[in-house]
Enzyme design. Structure first.
Site, mmCIF file in Angstrom:
data_model
loop_
_atom_site.group_PDB
_atom_site.id
_atom_site.type_symbol
_atom_site.label_atom_id
_atom_site.label_comp_id
_atom_site.label_asym_id
_atom_site.label_seq_id
_atom_site.Cartn_x
_atom_site.Cartn_y
_atom_site.Cartn_z
ATOM 1 N N ARG A 1 13.256 -7.470 2.874
ATOM 2 C CA ARG A 1 13.505 -6.820 4.172
ATOM 3 C C ARG A 1 13.310 -7.830 5.298
ATOM 4 N NH1 ARG A 1 9.269 -1.998 3.620
ATOM 5 N NH2 ARG A 1 8.007 -3.840 3.178
ATOM 6 N N SER B 1 2.275 5.788 3.994
ATOM 7 C CA SER B 1 3.077 6.864 4.614
ATOM 8 C C SER B 1 3.778 7.714 3.558
ATOM 9 C CB SER B 1 4.095 6.295 5.605
ATOM 10 O OG SER B 1 4.874 5.278 5.017
ATOM 11 N N HIS C 1 0.884 -8.395 1.215
ATOM 12 C CA HIS C 1 1.348 -7.093 0.736
ATOM 13 C C HIS C 1 0.540 -6.700 -0.484
ATOM 14 C CE1 HIS C 1 4.066 -3.842 -0.502
ATOM 15 N NE2 HIS C 1 4.419 -3.843 0.769
ATOM 16 N N HIS D 1 -0.583 -0.990 8.032
ATOM 17 C CA HIS D 1 0.699 -0.458 7.536
ATOM 18 C C HIS D 1 1.736 -0.619 8.666
ATOM 19 C CE1 HIS D 1 3.481 1.778 5.190
ATOM 20 N NE2 HIS D 1 3.075 3.020 5.428
ATOM 21 N N ASP E 1 7.392 -6.417 8.589
ATOM 22 C CA ASP E 1 6.961 -6.340 9.988
ATOM 23 C C ASP E 1 6.930 -7.693 10.686
ATOM 24 O OD1 ASP E 1 6.506 -3.531 9.787
ATOM 25 O OD2 ASP E 1 4.671 -3.960 8.667
HETATM 26 N N1 CMX Z 1 -4.242 -12.376 6.933
HETATM 27 C C1 CMX Z 1 -5.541 -12.616 6.631
HETATM 28 N N2 CMX Z 1 -6.139 -12.190 5.519
HETATM 29 C C2 CMX Z 1 -5.400 -11.504 4.645
HETATM 30 C C3 CMX Z 1 -4.038 -11.225 4.871
HETATM 31 C C4 CMX Z 1 -3.453 -11.673 6.077
HETATM 32 N N3 CMX Z 1 -2.185 -11.413 6.405
HETATM 33 N N4 CMX Z 1 -3.565 -10.512 3.818
HETATM 34 C C5 CMX Z 1 -4.595 -10.349 2.972
HETATM 35 N N5 CMX Z 1 -5.709 -10.928 3.471
HETATM 36 C C6 CMX Z 1 -7.057 -10.914 2.924
HETATM 37 C C7 CMX Z 1 -7.560 -9.476 2.820
HETATM 38 O O1 CMX Z 1 -7.990 -9.003 4.100
HETATM 39 C C8 CMX Z 1 -8.634 -9.590 1.777
HETATM 40 O O2 CMX Z 1 -9.750 -10.174 2.397
HETATM 41 P P1 CMX Z 1 -11.255 -9.703 2.019
HETATM 42 O O3 CMX Z 1 -11.387 -9.926 0.526
HETATM 43 O O4 CMX Z 1 -12.119 -10.584 2.836
HETATM 44 O O5 CMX Z 1 -11.350 -8.251 2.365
HETATM 45 C C9 CMX Z 1 -8.033 -10.624 0.814
HETATM 46 O O6 CMX Z 1 -7.057 -11.371 1.578
HETATM 47 C C10 CMX Z 1 -7.341 -10.028 -0.397
HETATM 48 O O7 CMX Z 1 -6.378 -9.088 0.071
HETATM 49 P P2 CMX Z 1 -5.042 -8.836 -0.772
HETATM 50 O O8 CMX Z 1 -5.424 -8.278 -2.092
HETATM 51 O O9 CMX Z 1 -4.199 -10.052 -0.744
HETATM 52 O O10 CMX Z 1 -4.286 -7.761 0.130
HETATM 53 P P3 CMX Z 1 -4.416 -6.169 0.093
HETATM 54 O O11 CMX Z 1 -3.543 -5.652 -0.997
HETATM 55 O O12 CMX Z 1 -5.844 -5.742 0.088
HETATM 56 O O13 CMX Z 1 -3.825 -5.767 1.532
HETATM 57 C C11 CMX Z 1 -2.278 -5.874 3.324
HETATM 58 C C12 CMX Z 1 -2.458 -5.819 1.808
HETATM 59 C C13 CMX Z 1 -0.803 -5.716 3.668
HETATM 60 C C14 CMX Z 1 -3.067 -4.702 3.954
HETATM 61 C C15 CMX Z 1 -2.850 -7.238 3.830
HETATM 62 O O14 CMX Z 1 -2.080 -8.284 3.291
HETATM 63 C C16 CMX Z 1 -2.877 -7.341 5.338
HETATM 64 O O15 CMX Z 1 -3.846 -6.914 5.968
HETATM 65 N N6 CMX Z 1 -1.787 -7.924 5.976
HETATM 66 C C17 CMX Z 1 -1.662 -7.985 7.414
HETATM 67 C C18 CMX Z 1 -1.251 -6.630 7.988
HETATM 68 C C19 CMX Z 1 0.204 -6.318 7.662
HETATM 69 O O16 CMX Z 1 1.089 -7.126 7.870
HETATM 70 N N7 CMX Z 1 0.445 -5.081 7.205
HETATM 71 C C20 CMX Z 1 1.821 -4.583 6.979
HETATM 72 C C21 CMX Z 1 2.199 -4.426 5.501
HETATM 73 C C22 CMX Z 1 3.609 -3.884 5.342
HETATM 74 C C23 CMX Z 1 3.693 -2.477 5.827
HETATM 75 O O17 CMX Z 1 3.075 -1.576 5.220
HETATM 76 O O18 CMX Z 1 4.370 -2.205 6.838
#
Ligand code: CMX
Length: 441
Positions: A327, A241, A318, A271, A373
């Protein structure tokens, strides 16, 4: 006494001169190296942006102009009788880089109160949408409808000197922030409360008035809104964002267009939409198990089932953080003070006991800890704000503070249009075979 706008201009002039000197002396120094994997994998770890308002440390979490969340809770002005910071004070801090006095925060409240009148055509634009429209879609459309008021767009069309961009962006930002709570509350009351709208209270602070217009008069809910609006405001510049608002603004799109673009990014489930996904996930778990407070073993099974279905566990992980998000911790503290026995809040705490170990066991998740979140929805449900599709709008109202303060800085510092270089896989293969460079003009 200089106005906030005049004080901002003086600060911006000083920093512009300082940056010029820094670049003159050190502009050719390199910051890190970029690996091919980073280019393909979301630019993680590549430093490529300047955002003055806040800085994220992977271990410590966010600091706003150097202050952590507990420090803000201690040092920022409060509402009368309150203990949580006023987001007006945080905005002042992000904009000017100085802690506000109570009078400074009050000045911000007064400016926003004066500018808060929402033109009728904005409500008409919302009314034109089916009620079933997701609240974030309604929110973005309302922001776009507000754009008719843009001073920046009008002045640019008349032929504005680039030295004056910051002035019009400041005015648009202040007006937009002032109007967002009314627009958001209108969307909420229209969709969920039989269109029984509540008029603003001109004597309340920004968050207190927002809570009032949503229909929540409980003083501790107003305190929650002040905390909520403070902690969601900014998370340095690279998140979707903030980065989107900055990027779109770099094309000299006005603050309404830029912020609406940022909100489209916030509406993504990885996000900001994660806040609705978390509570939906918990409700689904409860329904499936048929219990009010699942045991840790039951939660663990449910987490594994979620992962087995190829889904993420919402609220965990994250891209930058590598510890529990402060937070999350601030909200946990609020829960312990105001509602320690609430069953849903207790589920959030049990999930926190269980999920990190399960995610760690996957061996690929870089951060198994909860983000902002994971907690917010349960606190809102406690007060009766159960309509979880609305939660990301709350996040968006708060996020306006950080990204619009940053947009003022972008224009005051004269930052140029953003345009990183992209490459094709064919060019990468050529480069790997020594057939040419992948960079260039
Ligand atoms: N549950 C399951 N798998 C997860 C995970 C979770 N909460 N967090 C990361 N992973 C997985 C990724 O999907 C990725 O899998 P693949 O290699 O199979 O594609 C792997 O672990 C490595 O990911 P990462 O490097 O740890 O995480 P990223 O930096 O790529 O992504 C985020 C970060 C936040 C998108 C991810 O942790 C996620 O999807 N979390 C759940 C959604 C969430 O809570 N988002 C809110 C974030 C805060 C905000 O912006 O408001």
């Amino acid at each position: 006494m200089a106005t906030i706008k005049e004080r901002f201009k003086a600060k911006a002039d000083d920093l512009s001169a300082e940056i010029k000197e820094i670049l003159k002396e050190h502009g050719t120094r390199t910051i890190g190296e970029v690996q091919l994997s980073q280019v393909y994998q979301g630019m993680r770890g590549i430093t490529g942006l300047v955002t003055e308002t806040s800085l994220l440390d992977a271990q410590e979490g966010i600091r706003f102009r150097g202050y952590s969340i507990p420090e803000l809770q201690e040092k920022l002005p409060k509402a009368p009788g309150g203990t949580e910071p006023l987001p007006e004070g945080l905005f002042y801090l992000m904009l000017l880089g100085e802690l506000p006095t109570a009078g400074d925060a009050e000045e911000v409240t007064n400016i926003w109160q004066r500018r808060s009148h929402v033109p009728n055509h904005v409500f008409d634009a919302i009314e034109a949408l089916p009620k079933s429209t997701h609240p974030m879609t309604q929110f973005v459309i309302a922001i776009m409808a507000l754009q008719t008021e843009s001073i920046f767009a009008k002045k640019y069309a008349q032929g504005m000197n680039k030295k004056d961009y910051w002035d019009a962006v400041y005015d648009d930002s202040m007006t937009l922030i002032a109007r967002l709570p009314r627009v958001a509350a209108y969307i909420y009351r229209r969709k969920y409360k039989d269109e029984k709208h509540i008029q603003p209270d001109g004597l309340l602070d920004w968050s207190g008035n927002f809570a009032h217009m949503l229909g929540f008069e409980d003083e501790s809910f107003k305190e929650l809104m002040r905390l909520y609006m403070t902690i969601h405001a900014d998370h340095e510049g690279g998140n979707v964002s903030a980065h989107t608002t900055h990027l779109v603004g770099s094309a000299l799109s006005d603050p309404y267009l830029s912020f609406a673009a940022g909100m489209n990014g916030l509406a993504g489930p990885l996000h900001g939409l994660a806040n609705q996904e978390v509570i939906k996930w918990i409700f689904d778990m409860r329904d499936e198990l048929g219990v009010e407070l699942p045991s840790k073993e039951q939660i663990e099974e449910y987490v594994k089932k979620t992962l087995g279905e190829g889904k993420v566990v919402p609220g965990y992980g994250h891209a930058v953080l590598r510890k529990t998000d402060p937070r999350f911790s601030a909200q946990m503290e609020f829960g312990k003070t105001h509602m320690p026995d609430d069953p849903l809040v207790n589920i959030v705490w049990r999930v926190y006991d269980v999920v990190p170990e399960v995610l760690k066991s996957l061996g690929k998740v870089k951060n198994p800890w909860p983000n902002v979140d994971a907690h917010s929805g349960a606190l809102l449900v406690h007060y009766g704000l159960v309509e979880y599709e609305f939660y990301t709008v709350l996040f968006g109202v708060s996020r306006a503070l950080g990204v619009l303060a940053s947009l003022c800085w972008d224009r005051a510092l004269g930052l140029p249009i953003e345009r990183p270089k992209s490459i094709t896989t064919a060019s990468v293969k050529d480069w790997l075979e020594g057939k040419g460079e992948i960079w260039g003009d």
